[in-house]
Motif scaffolding. Structure first.
Motif, PDB file in Angstrom:
ATOM      1  N   HIS A   1      -5.098  22.696 -26.719  1.00 63.42           N
ATOM      2  CA  HIS A   1      -5.141  22.234 -28.107  1.00 63.42           C
ATOM      3  C   HIS A   1      -4.952  23.347 -29.135  1.00 63.42           C
ATOM      4  O   HIS A   1      -5.024  23.103 -30.339  1.00 63.42           O
TER       5      HIS A   1
ATOM      6  N   ASP B   1      -3.296  25.854 -31.696  1.00 63.06           N
ATOM      7  CA  ASP B   1      -2.163  25.684 -32.614  1.00 63.06           C
ATOM      8  C   ASP B   1      -1.061  26.683 -32.233  1.00 63.06           C
ATOM      9  O   ASP B   1      -1.148  27.865 -32.554  1.00 63.06           O
ATOM     10  N   ARG B   2      -0.039  26.184 -31.553  1.00 64.79           N
ATOM     11  CA  ARG B   2       1.009  27.073 -31.033  1.00 64.79           C
ATOM     12  C   ARG B   2       1.928  27.597 -32.137  1.00 64.79           C
ATOM     13  O   ARG B   2       2.739  28.491 -31.889  1.00 64.79           O
ATOM     14  N   LYS B   3       1.832  27.022 -33.340  1.00 60.46           N
ATOM     15  CA  LYS B   3       2.605  27.562 -34.460  1.00 60.46           C
ATOM     16  C   LYS B   3       1.964  28.841 -35.003  1.00 60.46           C
ATOM     17  O   LYS B   3       2.637  29.683 -35.579  1.00 60.46           O
ATOM     18  N   ARG B   4       0.656  28.960 -34.798  1.00 61.02           N
ATOM     19  CA  ARG B   4      -0.066  30.128 -35.316  1.00 61.02           C
ATOM     20  C   ARG B   4      -0.427  31.128 -34.223  1.00 61.02           C
ATOM     21  O   ARG B   4      -0.578  32.313 -34.497  1.00 61.02           O
TER      22      ARG B   4
END
Length: 299
Positions: free
Chosen positions: A29, A31-34
């Motif tokens: 879970h 946040d793979r963008k951050r």
């Protein structure tokens, strides 16, 4: 404005336990963008490694926990870290925290510790683990944060000398959609285990380990069984099966043979729990047990 991705390297074991499964949930879970996570397992046991890889996360396994593998594994660890170039090292449990700190100090990378237990027990836990826990307390000003999953763990470690100025408590989280009351699951699991509808089922989900104190659970079961013959006891988890001579000996010694069901490791825990009337944990050293939170979610 573009936000740079933070590279987080988790240093841990990947065996199959509550602490490892909580890390798996965190990785699923995040946040793979951050954040860009990667994992280094420092033990031979890598039960959940493939599940981590299926998340698209890089996994490396090295052996730091054996005398034979320590030095070669240590060199490999540093080489991997130089290649991955993490912005943060996240240790996970005692050995992971120790390895992360050594590497972080040498490579000048901020280190976070993840402490998942409340206390270790002399006579139950390995002497080397007790020693490492003591050593970490002496250098506990070095990590950027010490993350506990329970207030009990924080209190105990600070009483041992862990620096309170780095402390942060983040309780475990649970999937309340997956772990939810289900009459259908209750009936199906009870049928599969041959449990009568009118039986009161007290269950415990925990690997067979001295720290989980199954002996205490079974002693209590024997006392309760004297006054309530319809009570049944279900033990699930690695080592909780009829091939385990030690637990079978305890059960037989307490004349509990017909009252206990040993069902071993299960992948359907969210359904299994619904067959229980009472969820129990007799652990002597737990921080914030996944099994307790999951039973609560299932009411």
């Amino acid at each position: 404005m573009t936000i740079a991705t933070v590279r987080i390297l988790f240093v841990c074991g990947l065996g199959l336990g509550g602490a490892e499964l909580m890390m798996l949930k965190l990785l699923a879970h995040i946040d793979r963008k951050r954040f860009h996570p990667a994992v280094i397992s420092i033990s031979k046991s890598a039960d959940i490694a493939e599940q981590v890889r299926r998340l698209g996360i890089e996994v490396h396994a090295i052996d730091l926990l054996s005398a034979r593998g320590f030095f070669g594994g240590g060199f490999h660890l540093f080489e991997l870290m130089r290649r991955i170039r993490p912005d943060i090292l996240q240790g996970w449990m005692i050995h992971g925290n120790f390895a992360a700190l050594l590497a972080g100090v040498c490579l000048r990378v901020p280190v976070f510790w993840g402490i998942r237990h409340s206390r270790l027990l002399r006579g139950t836990d390995k002497s080397i683990n007790l020693f490492i826990e003591w050593v970490l307390g002496r250098v506990s000003r070095l990590p950027a944060r010490i993350i506990y999953n329970s207030e009990a763990g924080k209190r105990h470690h600070e009483a041992m000398g862990y620096y309170p100025g780095r402390a942060l408590v983040i309780p475990n989280g649970f999937d309340a959609e997956k772990f939810a009351p289900s009459l259908t699951a209750r009936q199906a699991v009870r049928r599969s285990l041959d449990i009568p509808d009118d039986a009161v089922v007290i269950g415990m989900i925990a690997r067979y380990d001295p720290a989980k104190d199954h002996r205490n659970f079974l002693a209590a079961a024997a006392l309760l069984r004297k006054s309530n013959t319809k009570t049944l006891f279900v033990l699930a988890g690695r080592g909780c099966d009829w091939t385990n001579a030690e637990v079978v000996s305890i059960i037989n010694g307490l004349s509990l043979g017909d009252a206990v069901k040993l069902i071993g490791e299960r992948s359907d825990v969210h359904e299994l729990i619904n067959a229980f009337d009472i969820g129990t944990l007799s652990s002597a050293s737990e921080g914030f047990a996944n099994a307790v939170g999951e039973c609560m979610c299932c009411a």
